[in-house]
Structures are given as C-alpha cells and as structure tokens.
Design an enzyme around this catalytic site. Sequence first.
Site, PDB file in Angstrom:
ATOM      1  NE  ARG A   1      63.335  38.245   9.637  1.00  0.00           N
ATOM      2  CZ  ARG A   1      63.315  38.026  10.959  1.00  0.00           C
ATOM      3  NH1 ARG A   1      64.284  37.355  11.537  1.00  0.00           N
ATOM      4  NH2 ARG A   1      62.302  38.455  11.697  1.00  0.00           N
TER       5      ARG A   1
ATOM      6  CE  LYS B   1      58.188  28.817  -2.196  1.00  0.00           C
ATOM      7  NZ  LYS B   1      59.625  28.922  -1.890  1.00  0.00           N
TER       8      LYS B   1
ATOM      9  CE  LYS C   1      60.893  27.645  -6.660  1.00  0.00           C
ATOM     10  NZ  LYS C   1      61.043  28.995  -6.132  1.00  0.00           N
TER      11      LYS C   1
HETATM   12  P1  13P Z   1      66.233  27.569  -4.058  1.00  0.00           P
HETATM   13  O1  13P Z   1      66.429  28.040  -5.464  1.00  0.00           O
HETATM   14  O2  13P Z   1      67.240  28.089  -3.083  1.00  0.00           O
HETATM   15  O3  13P Z   1      65.997  26.085  -3.973  1.00  0.00           O
HETATM   16  O4  13P Z   1      64.891  28.260  -3.544  1.00  0.00           O
HETATM   17  C1  13P Z   1      63.803  28.264  -4.356  1.00  0.00           C
HETATM   18  C2  13P Z   1      62.611  28.134  -3.529  1.00  0.00           C
HETATM   19  O5  13P Z   1      61.775  29.008  -3.548  1.00  0.00           O
HETATM   20  C3  13P Z   1      62.434  26.926  -2.714  1.00  0.00           C
HETATM   21  O6  13P Z   1      61.125  26.875  -2.256  1.00  0.00           O
END
Ligand code: 13P
Length: 336
Positions: free
Chosen positions: A46, A136, A219
């Site tokens: 990873r 996030k 987001k």
């Molecule tokens: P994706 O753009 O693959 O949906 O991932 C963004 C993300 O951080 C989802 O939590």
Amino acid sequence: MDKQLLENTARELVASGKGILAADESNGTMSSRLEAVGIEPSPETRRKYRANIFATEGYESAISGVILFDETIRQAMDDGTPIPEYLASRGVHPGIKVDTGAKDLANYSGEKITEGLDGLRDRCAEYFSMGARFAKWRAVIKIGQNMPSSANISTNAHALARYASICQEQGLVPIIEPEVLMEGDHNAERCYQVTSEILSQTFIDCRNQGVHLPGTLLKPNMIMAGKESGEQISREEVADLTVECLSKNVPEEVEGVVFLSGGQSDEDATAHLNLMNSMDIEHPWQLSYSYGRALLAHALQTWANDSKTESQNAFVHRAKMNSLARSGNWSADLEI
Ligand code: 13P
C-alpha cells in the site's frame, strides 16, 4: 477556534485550477483494490503504490491537498521522508480521514451510521501535530424501499456537524461528506430529493453546533439516476440538476464544493464538473473535485502492470483534465 487559519486553508484547497486527491481508502478497501489487480496487499505494498503517486512530477498545479488514511500519514516516502512532510514540501496540504467507518444503524436494516466521534478531539490534535490541515468524514445514504429513513438522515447529519465542530476547534478544515450512493434503481428526481434532505439537515445541525461555514468544504454526490435504473440522464442534466440542488440547500458561506466521483467513469466525472463550471448561472462557491477512483483507477491498473512511470502519467493526466474542468476549459479531444 482559529477562524483565519481555517478560512485560509479552505481557500487554498479550492484555489483556482486546483482540487483534492482522495487517497484515504481504508486498509480493507485499499487491500481489495490491490488484490483486484493481482497485487498481494500489505502495509508495504500500500505504501509503495501511494508513495509512487505522491512522487509524481508536476501535479501541484492541479492538486491542493491529499486525503490520507491513518496508516499512510504515519508512513514515509522511499527516501524516508515522512509522507505528510513530503506533501507539504511540494505545497500540497496533507489531509486525514477521521471517521472509523459506516456501521449498521440499529433498528434500520440496510442503513448505515458513520462512527468515529469517540476520542476524535485527541486524534485531531495528533493529526494536526503531524502536519494535517484538513479532514474528511463520510456519511453514507442509501436509496431503496423506505430508505433513507428520517433516523438515517438525522443521525448522520448530527454526526457530521459534531465532527466538523471538533475538527475546527483543533485547526483542521472539515470536509463534510454526505454521500448519497449511486447504487439502486431510483431515478434522478429521487436522488435530487434525498440529496436535498441530507444537505439541508446537515447544515441545520452545523448551524446549531456553531460550525464556522467559511472554514468548511462540502463533498457531495452529483445528481444522477441510480446505476441499476437503466435511465441515465444526460451530462447536461446532471450538471444542471446538481447546481440547482446545491443552490437550494447549501449556505453561501461554505467556501467550496468538492465533489466525490462515486463510481462515475473518469471522463464523466471530469465532463460533469466542466459543464458546471461553464454555466452562466452565478453560484457563491468554488466547484471543484475531491476524487478518488476518478483520479487513480487507471493509475492503479498501470501500477499493477509494473510500470511506475505509466502509473504516474495516468494520475497526472487525470489531475490536469480535472484542473481544466475547474474553469470549463476541458474538452473530450484532450483525452488520450
Ligand atoms: P471516489 O471519488 O472514488 O468516490 O472517492 C472519493 C471519496 O473520498 C469517497 O469518500
């Protein structure tokens, strides 16, 4: 709360032509993605894959921040430089996923509540000391029969606001991510309704809890029909409905909107953003990206084929395409 620090970070994350790379897959998700392309997952595989992406030349003009997972923020580049320190030296803000995952919501079969509030203050303080400047938290909302319940909306909105308040107190800009999933056979109108519900409830809770909105990023998903609906709407309709839904439900003080890609194809994710940024309609926020799969799917595939350089090229190409979409300057003929 240091409002100035938060506002500055949020503004830098959505600076002109820039967006965010979401490289914060949990160990479980990253391991399955590596396995799917034939690589044995381990902390070292990873790390190697991600360090190669972060070492790519020339992405700083398109990437303002990278969201990391707890394992990765503690790892180092090949030369031993800690990853957050390395990103900061490239002028890229390190970010951190702080939720601990979506778990079953008691009494509501099939629905999820995101956990991770216990101990969050101390974890945020530690991540800040390691160089993280934003965070996030992803809430997952599934559309289905009798879903989402009002319990699912209210519990997730409340948790998002609790998370945002704690992050801001510790100097981290919270990315507030209430994702309405693309899975399902619902139409775009239903996606619009549910997205409106979770957005409006989330901002009610944020206001109740004193979240400083100019120091936040949202987001969201885009407005689309479910993957199994068989009636996908046009790119133009996705862009129009998404901007309309945001305009009705997102306070104008929010600094920026950074979309997730959610399983869209690379090119759809770019084209939708490009259309939104080409519209005449005025909106108060920067419209940008915080893509995971739509920035890295091809890079992972080429990494599996043993090509470090091709993996980096695939990543920087998508980053540049999305950077152009920030100003409506992308076009399909720029794709390779
Ligand atoms: P994706 O753009 O693959 O949906 O991932 C963004 C993300 O951080 C989802 O939590």
